[in-house]
Design a protein around this motif. Sequence first.
Motif, PDB file in Angstrom:
ATOM      1  N   SER A 131     -59.890 -25.686  -4.354  1.00  0.00           N
ATOM      2  CA  SER A 131     -60.606 -26.315  -5.480  1.00  0.00           C
ATOM      3  C   SER A 131     -60.033 -25.850  -6.812  1.00  0.00           C
ATOM      4  N   GLU A 132     -59.558 -24.582  -6.872  1.00  0.00           N
ATOM      5  CA  GLU A 132     -58.940 -24.086  -8.106  1.00  0.00           C
ATOM      6  C   GLU A 132     -57.674 -24.875  -8.437  1.00  0.00           C
ATOM      7  N   ARG A 133     -56.860 -25.146  -7.426  1.00  0.00           N
ATOM      8  CA  ARG A 133     -55.629 -25.918  -7.631  1.00  0.00           C
ATOM      9  C   ARG A 133     -55.950 -27.358  -8.036  1.00  0.00           C
ATOM     10  N   ARG A 134     -57.005 -27.929  -7.426  1.00  0.00           N
ATOM     11  CA  ARG A 134     -57.395 -29.297  -7.806  1.00  0.00           C
ATOM     12  C   ARG A 134     -57.843 -29.339  -9.251  1.00  0.00           C
ATOM     13  N   GLU A 135     -58.568 -28.307  -9.690  1.00  0.00           N
ATOM     14  CA  GLU A 135     -59.028 -28.251 -11.094  1.00  0.00           C
ATOM     15  C   GLU A 135     -57.839 -28.181 -12.061  1.00  0.00           C
ATOM     16  N   GLU A 136     -56.779 -27.471 -11.658  1.00  0.00           N
ATOM     17  CA  GLU A 136     -55.592 -27.366 -12.507  1.00  0.00           C
ATOM     18  C   GLU A 136     -54.915 -28.715 -12.716  1.00  0.00           C
ATOM     19  N   LEU A 137     -55.116 -29.654 -11.788  1.00  0.00           N
ATOM     20  CA  LEU A 137     -54.502 -30.974 -11.913  1.00  0.00           C
ATOM     21  C   LEU A 137     -55.217 -31.866 -12.921  1.00  0.00           C
ATOM     22  N   LYS A 138     -56.434 -31.537 -13.240  1.00  0.00           N
ATOM     23  CA  LYS A 138     -57.213 -32.378 -14.178  1.00  0.00           C
ATOM     24  C   LYS A 138     -56.735 -32.214 -15.593  1.00  0.00           C
TER      25      LYS A 138
END
Length: 138
Positions: A131-138
């Motif tokens: 989820s941390e990596r997904r947040e970085e994509l935003k």
Amino acid sequence: MHPNWQIRQVFESPEGGKMVMRVDHCGVFGNAAMVRVFCAFFGAIIWVAINVRTIDGLFHYIDDANGYDDNPDLVLYEPYDAYYPEKQVQLLKLWDELGIPHQKSKQVFGSSLDIIGLRVDAEAMRITMSSERREELK
């Protein structure tokens, strides 16, 4: 490269039987063309590993190499005083012979690994992103 950033570009490499610290003043790849040169170089190393040393099942992306080993027996890699799958030890020995630096902390193995930021789980046949990596994509 700006002098304040150079401290973040220090790397360690073997020289004359000891590890030497160096600063990459040009950045990780030096210039835009160096990425292509590095990828071609590492691709050639992997080609040697597969076709000359007959280490099958190797994959690579930029400077990451990974693969599989069906043999459950681990082999001692003496420089790290640690046990790894046989194919991994063969690749490390090739890098040693060619003078390619590597780090013990990056020598991981198991049925679930982080590969280029993705969690690859061979047993569950699933690739996920934290989820941390997904947040970085935003």
